[in-house]
Each structure stands twice: as structure tokens, then as C-alpha cells.
Design an enzyme around this catalytic site. Structure first.
Site, PDB file in Angstrom:
ATOM      1  N   GLU A 165       0.880  -1.165   0.000  1.00 15.09           N
ATOM      2  CA  GLU A 165       0.000   0.000   0.000  1.00 15.09           C
ATOM      3  C   GLU A 165       0.922   1.221   0.000  1.00 15.09           C
ATOM      4  O   GLU A 165       1.820   1.297   0.842  1.00 15.09           O
ATOM      5  CB  GLU A 165      -0.849  -0.032   1.275  1.00 15.09           C
ATOM      6  CG  GLU A 165      -2.053   0.841   1.171  1.00 15.09           C
ATOM      7  CD  GLU A 165      -2.857   0.878   2.458  1.00 15.09           C
ATOM      8  OE1 GLU A 165      -2.850  -0.108   3.220  1.00 15.09           O
ATOM      9  OE2 GLU A 165      -3.486   1.919   2.684  1.00 15.09           O
ATOM     10  N   ARG A 201       4.426 -12.933   9.811  1.00 10.73           N
ATOM     11  CA  ARG A 201       5.209 -11.717   9.595  1.00 10.73           C
ATOM     12  C   ARG A 201       6.563 -11.837  10.259  1.00 10.73           C
ATOM     13  O   ARG A 201       6.724 -12.574  11.216  1.00 10.73           O
ATOM     14  CB  ARG A 201       4.563 -10.540  10.336  1.00 10.73           C
ATOM     15  CG  ARG A 201       3.353 -10.047   9.763  1.00 10.73           C
ATOM     16  CD  ARG A 201       2.893  -8.809  10.514  1.00 10.73           C
ATOM     17  NE  ARG A 201       1.967  -8.182   9.620  1.00 10.73           N
ATOM     18  CZ  ARG A 201       2.108  -6.986   9.085  1.00 10.73           C
ATOM     19  NH1 ARG A 201       3.097  -6.218   9.446  1.00 10.73           N
ATOM     20  NH2 ARG A 201       1.243  -6.530   8.232  1.00 10.73           N
ATOM     21  N   LYS A 206       4.132   0.451  10.189  1.00  5.91           N
ATOM     22  CA  LYS A 206       4.251   1.735   9.488  1.00  5.91           C
ATOM     23  C   LYS A 206       3.784   2.882  10.363  1.00  5.91           C
ATOM     24  O   LYS A 206       4.335   3.969  10.317  1.00  5.91           O
ATOM     25  CB  LYS A 206       3.405   1.704   8.211  1.00  5.91           C
ATOM     26  CG  LYS A 206       4.118   1.017   7.070  1.00  5.91           C
ATOM     27  CD  LYS A 206       3.389   1.277   5.772  1.00  5.91           C
ATOM     28  CE  LYS A 206       2.891  -0.023   5.210  1.00  5.91           C
ATOM     29  NZ  LYS A 206       2.197   0.096   3.952  1.00  5.91           N
TER      30      LYS A 206
HETATM   31  P1  ATP Z   1       0.903  -1.860   8.290  1.00  7.36           P
HETATM   32  O1  ATP Z   1       2.265  -1.939   8.917  1.00  7.36           O
HETATM   33  O2  ATP Z   1       0.423  -0.472   8.193  1.00  7.36           O
HETATM   34  O3  ATP Z   1      -0.058  -2.845   8.839  1.00  7.36           O
HETATM   35  P2  ATP Z   1       1.663  -3.427   6.048  1.00  7.36           P
HETATM   36  O4  ATP Z   1       3.023  -3.572   6.643  1.00  7.36           O
HETATM   37  O5  ATP Z   1       0.748  -4.569   5.995  1.00  7.36           O
HETATM   38  O6  ATP Z   1       0.974  -2.240   6.769  1.00  7.36           O
HETATM   39  P3  ATP Z   1       1.520  -3.270   3.159  1.00  7.36           P
HETATM   40  O7  ATP Z   1       1.962  -2.197   2.265  1.00  7.36           O
HETATM   41  O8  ATP Z   1       0.096  -3.669   3.118  1.00  7.36           O
HETATM   42  O9  ATP Z   1       1.878  -2.791   4.613  1.00  7.36           O
HETATM   43  O10 ATP Z   1       2.442  -4.542   2.983  1.00  7.36           O
HETATM   44  C1  ATP Z   1       2.700  -5.114   1.742  1.00  7.36           C
HETATM   45  C2  ATP Z   1       2.965  -6.586   1.911  1.00  7.36           C
HETATM   46  O11 ATP Z   1       4.059  -6.790   2.808  1.00  7.36           O
HETATM   47  C3  ATP Z   1       1.771  -7.292   2.507  1.00  7.36           C
HETATM   48  O12 ATP Z   1       1.542  -8.468   1.748  1.00  7.36           O
HETATM   49  C4  ATP Z   1       2.184  -7.629   3.895  1.00  7.36           C
HETATM   50  O13 ATP Z   1       1.615  -8.832   4.306  1.00  7.36           O
HETATM   51  C5  ATP Z   1       3.701  -7.737   3.789  1.00  7.36           C
HETATM   52  N1  ATP Z   1       4.322  -7.401   5.060  1.00  7.36           N
HETATM   53  C6  ATP Z   1       4.190  -6.259   5.756  1.00  7.36           C
HETATM   54  N2  ATP Z   1       4.874  -6.299   6.906  1.00  7.36           N
HETATM   55  C7  ATP Z   1       5.464  -7.527   6.954  1.00  7.36           C
HETATM   56  C8  ATP Z   1       6.308  -8.193   7.897  1.00  7.36           C
HETATM   57  N3  ATP Z   1       6.680  -7.613   9.034  1.00  7.36           N
HETATM   58  N4  ATP Z   1       6.734  -9.445   7.583  1.00  7.36           N
HETATM   59  C9  ATP Z   1       6.362 -10.024   6.443  1.00  7.36           C
HETATM   60  N5  ATP Z   1       5.568  -9.455   5.523  1.00  7.36           N
HETATM   61  C10 ATP Z   1       5.123  -8.225   5.763  1.00  7.36           C
HETATM   62 MG    MG Z   2      -1.213  -4.291   4.844  1.00 10.00          MG
END
Ligand code: ATP
Ligand code: MG
Length: 564
Positions: free
Chosen positions: A39, A265, A275
Site C-alpha cells: 500500500e 510476519r 508503518k
Molecule cells: P501496516 O504496517 O500499516 O499494517 P503493512 O506492513 O501490511 O501495513 P503493506 O503495504 O500492506 O503494509 O504490505 C505489503 C505486503 O508486505 C503485505 O503483503 C504484507 O503482508 C507484507 N508485510 C508487511 N509487513 C510484513 C512483515 N513484518 N513481515 C512479512 N511481511 C510483511
Molecule cells: Mg497491509
């Protein structure tokens, strides 16, 4: 075998690669198509790197392809700046989406048509309840929800209202489109989830064309289907959304049937990977910006001098699993050291200088001594380092009254200056306050290169720079950003900030070749750690960042674990 070898080649597949392999073998799919769906509402961090390495890695290993798709369904948070930086970061990590760059916003018209399809099929309705009322009607884990009084609207009425929502006739929050599924479903995500909301805001790509935006749940799976994604890999928090993902795919005339698979994650000790929290650190000025070298953002790690190969190796090492866990920061640092040990050239730099004068060494004489660039890579060759009568050594390499195990310089003691001579401290010069400001030493001219002809041994080898030739520089040392492995576990995470996470040393002296170091190249300062130039650096005022120290706490953790 390369350190980046994914589990796939090492013989053991993680559960996702196992599924992909199976689907290719049974012919369910002829090739794998994955996607990384950020996003554009913030910068990427090391957690995203895990997802990027997984999605692009699976595609690469199984001969398929991976799309980069921006999930830009939130006009109030999404920004073009992030769209640019995310692409830069993915490329820097070493991945390429080729022509497969997509935006969920490109599908807005198609998604709208599918919403109409659901309405016509009696599977969606316009609800006039407010967000609070919808929440109150939703029920709990133990209580079923309550149906909205608008749930029974006719398809005609819904179509008309939905059209007027699109036309901009209603203010934000006054109406939503909901799927008509089951208000008593055990899974709350199936209790008539919201598919569209009214938001009068300018979207970074579609401008003012829309005032009606799909929710994540409605946009994501359908975007996957449009792009013929075979395996839609996402993090565990979407596990409970999978029945909805599947319900939408089943009830819409979509061109393919992607499968959502969830994985845990990445959580990393001593830092935060949300974020929202990263945004607070930046906006409230706790760090200098998104690329502050203390942050786990990819731009921060890049500025810190972390090589992308090390991040990929780290991602391979932590693997992919279904269960949440916390990974040690020490493991990431270990991957960085392991890579830099192979590639980084060695240099000499004195961070806290103490002057030494070699009595007996001719004034004005300069010798060029040959130094090895990288003992791990002899092809990296050698360089010349100037040596003269006045030198700087590290202040901590001298003690006036050394304790038992201190073998470095002390009054009357002889040590080796790397690549140069054996020197003996003869006199300690102090200023009025009693602080040591200079050492007078003698040197053994027969020990050029570092060894005495009579074979006598010294216990320490010190790095040094020639005072007249050294380049003055600022060196920034970084510690962990937080004082505890789980910031915020007890109270506000900001209370756990490490006040000593940055130490700027402004009077460092570097060997002259460091003045010409290419931006982005990381070198080893002998005995100190790995360092790279910072973008703040200028020809007049060089600035270096410490990427990582030489001490390997991860190796120690593993040794201790092995002994148990
Ligand atoms: P927020 O931190 O605001 O919840 P987000 O980290 O999910 O947002 P996105 O831009 O939606 O942000 O993430 C893009 C992709 O990265 C998604 O498929 C998400 O599952 C993956 N992702 C985000 N954070 C992690 C993490 N800590 N470990 C593994 N994958 C991640
Ligand atoms: Mg997300």
C-alpha cells in the site's frame, strides 16, 4: 553453495514452496504467478523485504513471474512519493517486475462492475447505517450479529442508490455497499462485510474520477484474479479474511481463481516494524527521516551500508513459517558481517585520535607502505599507505597504568604498528589538566613491515594514520534504537527509545585513500567494524556511518546454544 541458496535448493522446501511445487507437478498450474502488493502509504521496511524475497524468490525459483502491484485504494493515505520510493527499494533489493507493474486503481471500473453484478444477484446491498451502527450490529465472537434494516432492499433500489453514490450525491460515511452473506456467521468477516465506502478525496492516480472506493477485501482478491495470480501470499492477519476472499472469487465472474496462503510476519528484536510507529518516529523527530540509518526501513538500511545480498541471505535464513516469532536483530547483523567480510576492503581509520611522535624517525620523511585490501579476496590487491614521524593511534589503545590483560601500548611497552614498525612508548605528555595529549615513542628501523629480525614478539598490533596525511572526518556510530527487545511491551514504545542510539565522533582521522571512497561502498575500518560514506558527506567534510561492529553476538549466541 551460495549463502543465498533458498530452502528450495538446500533440499528442504518451506510449506509455501511445497504447495507451489505440488501445484506445478499436478498440473493445477502450468506456471507460478505471485505478486508483492504494497500500500503506498509509507516506506518499505525489513518486514516487507521478507515478503518481497518470498514472492519474487518463489517466482524466480519456479520459473514464473512476480508482479509489483500497488494496493492504492485509500486516497487519503496513499501518495506518489511512496510509489516512487517503493519501486526504488524493490529494485535495490535485487528484484525486477519487468513489465508487470500494476495498480489496484487501474481496476476501479472493473471492480465497480463486479459490485453491480453482486447487487443484481442479490448478494450486496446499500446500507445507510453509520460506521458506529454497523460496528454495534456486528455482534461478537460469541453472539451473532443483527441484520441491518436496509438489508432487504430490492436489487433495483440498491442499483439506483449505488449509482448515486458513485455520482457523488452523498457525503462521506452516509452509505456503504455491503456483501449480503450471513450476519450469524462464526467468522465475523462474513457478517455482511463492507465492500465500498464514500470518500470525497483526490486520489494520487485517479484524481477526482471517483468518490467511491473499494475496501481492501473487495479489491485485493479481485485484483489477484485479474492478474491471474496463482498463489496470493500474505501475512497471517489475513487468515480470517480468507473465507471472504474465497466467497468473492466464487460469486463473481472473475477470470481466474487465485489461492490465498498466509505466512507469519517478520518481527525483529530491538526495533518496530509497523508503518504507524515508524511514521511517528519520523514525524515527531525522534529520527532524522525515513532513511535514518537507525531505522529498519530499506532506505535506512541502505544508508547504513547494509548490502542487499545480506538482506536476501537473512530472508533465506529466517525462512517462512505459519507461526509468529521474533527474530534476533543479531541474526540480521550476522548476515551483514558475513557478506561484508567477503567483499569489503580494509582500511585504517582512527576514531578517537591520540598523537604519537616517533623520536629518531627523520622529520619530513614519508614512506609508502603496502597494505592488503582484503585478506578474504586477494584479487582486491594492495594499496600504499603513507607513514611518517607523527601518527595518530586510537586513544583506547593506550593505558598509562594497564591492568593485567591489557597488551596494547603502555609506558615502556613495545607494540606493532600494522604494516609498519615496532614502536616502544618512552614518554607520556600531558596537558595542564593531566590529560594525555601525546606519546613520545622510539621505533626499530629494522622492523619495517612489522617484524623484528631477532624474532622478538609483541602482543598487540595497532592501526594508525599518518598525522600529516590523514583525512579529518565525522563518524557516526549507531546503537540499537530501542533499549528493549520488545519496544512498547509495557507502555508507549517511545518510552523505550535508546537515548544513546547515535554517537557522532567529529574528530576522526582516516587514511587518505578513504577520501576517494565511492558513495554506497562499505569498507572495514580495521579492528573497528564496517563503515560507509553517508549522503551528508562532502569532499571538505566527509561523514561515515558505522554499518555494523566486528563483534558477532549472533555467533556467540549460537556457540552458547551448541554447548547446552
Ligand atoms: P501496516 O504496517 O500499516 O499494517 P503493512 O506492513 O501490511 O501495513 P503493506 O503495504 O500492506 O503494509 O504490505 C505489503 C505486503 O508486505 C503485505 O503483503 C504484507 O503482508 C507484507 N508485510 C508487511 N509487513 C510484513 C512483515 N513484518 N513481515 C512479512 N511481511 C510483511
Ligand atoms: Mg497491509
Amino acid at each position: 553453495m551460495s549463502q543465498e541458496t533458498p530452502a528450495a535448493e538446500a533440499g528442504r522446501l518451506d510449506f509455501i514452496r511445497e504447495i507451489v511445487k505440488q501445484d506445478l507437478r499436478t498440473g493445477k498450474h502450468t506456471s507460478v504467478v505471485s505478486r508483492f502488493p504494497p500500500e503506498p502509504n509509507g516506506h518499505l521496511h525489513i518486514g516487507h523485504a521478507k515478503s518481497i524475497c518470498l514472492n519474487f524468490g518463489v517466482a524466480r525459483e519456479f520459473g514464473g513471474r512476480c508482479h509489483l502491484r500497488f494496493d492504492d485504494t485509500n486516497p487519503t493515505k496513499d501518495e506518489l512519493e511512496y510509489i516512487e520510493s517503493i519501486q526504488e527499494d524493490v529494485r535495490w533489493l535485487g528484484f525486477d517486475w519487468g513489465e508487470h507493474l500494476y495498480f489496484a486503481s487501474d481496476y476501479f471500473e472493473q471492480l465497480y462492475e463486479w459490485a453491480v453484478h453482486l447487487i443484481e444477484a442479490g448478494r450486496a446491498y446499500v446500507d445507510d447505517l453509520s460506521a458506529d451502527e454497523i460496528r454495534a450490529h456486528r455482534g461478537t465472537l460469541t453472539e451473532p450479529g443483527t441484520e441491518s434494516p436496509h438489508r432487504g432492499r430490492s436489487a433495483e433500489e440498491n442499483l439506483e442508490l449505488f449509482g448515486r453514490m458513485r455520482a457523488g450525491e452523498f457525503p462521506d460515511g452516509t452509505r456503504v455497499l455491503r456483501a449480503r452473506i450471513d450476519m450469524a456467521a462464526g467468522n465475523i468477516n462474513l457478517r455482511d462485510p463492507v465492500l465500498y465506502r464514500i470518500v470525497h478525496a483526490t486520489h494520487p492516480r485517479t484524481g477526482d474520477a471517483w468518490c467511491l472506493y473499494p475496501t481492501y477485501d473487495f479489491a485485493h482478491g479481485q485484483s489477484d484474479a485479474i492478474e491471474q495470480i496463482t498463489h496470493s501470499l500474505c501475512s497471517l492477519e489475513f487468515e480470517d479474511h480468507r473465507p471472504l476472499y474465497d466467497w468473492l472469487i466464487e460469486n463473481l465472474p472473475v477470470p481466474s481463481r487465485p489461492r490465498q496462503i498466509e505466512f507469519a510476519r517478520l518481527n525483529l528484536s530491538y526495533t518496530v516494524l509497523s508503518k504507524r510507529k515508524l511514521m511517528r518516529l519520523v514525524q515527531e523527530g525522534h529520527v532524522s527521516g525515513w532513511d535514518d540509518p537507525r531505522l529498519p526501513t530499506l532506505s535506512g538500511l541502505r544508508r547504513r551500508g547494509y548490502p542487499p545480498e545480506a538482506i536476501r541471505a537473512f530472508a533465506g535464513r529466517i525462512g517462512v513459517a505459519k507461526r509468529e516469532s521474533q527474530v534476533e536483530m543479531a541474526l540480521l547483523e550476522h548476515s551483514v558481517r558475513e557478506r561484508l567480510n567477503l567483499t569489503a576492503q580494509r582500511r585504517m581509520a582512527v576514531l578517537r585520535p591520540l598523537k604519537i611522535v616517533l623520536e629518531g624517525y627523520p622529520e619530513g620523511q614519508v614512506e609508502e607502505l603496502e597494505a592488503i585490501n582484503n585478506p578474504e579476496d586477494l584479487a582486491a590487491g594492495t594499496r600504499q599507505v603513507p607513514f611518517s614521524r607523527e601518527l595518530y593511534i586510537e586513544r583506547e589503545d593506550f593505558m598509562e597504568t594497564p591492568p593485567k590483560k591489557f597488551f596494547r601500548l603502555a609506558p615502556g611497552r613495545e607494540v606493532r604498528l600494522r604494516y609498519a614498525y615496532l614502536v616502544t612508548c618512552r614518554e607520556v605528555v600531558k596537558d595542564a589538566s593531566g590529560e594525555v595529549v601525546e606519546l613520545r615513542c622510539t621505533y626499530d628501523p629494522a622492523s619495517r613491515g612489522g617484524n623484528a629480525p631477532d624474532g622478538r614478539r609483541v602482543k598487540a598490533t595497532l592501526h594508525w594514520v599518518s598525522a600529516a596525511h590523514a583525512v579529518p572526518a565525522e563518524v557516526r556510530l549507531y546503537g540499537s534504537l530501542f533499549t528493549r527487545p520488545d519496544p512498547g511491551a509495557e507502555g508507549d514504545f517511545l518510552d523505550d527509545l535508546n537515548p544513546a542510539s547515535l554517537e557522532a565522533l567529529r574528530d576522526c582521522r582516516l587514511e587518505p585513500s578513504l577520501a576517494k571512497l565511492a558513495p554506497g561502498e562499505t569498507v572495514q575500518f580495521e579492528r573497528q567494524g564496517y563503515f560507509c560514506t553517508d549522503p551528508d558527506s562532502t569532499a571538505e567534510a566527509p561523514v561515515f556511518n558505522r554499518t555494523v561492529t566486528l563483534r558477532d553476538t549472533w555467533a556467540r549466541i549460537q556457540r552458547t546454544a551448541g554447548r547446552k
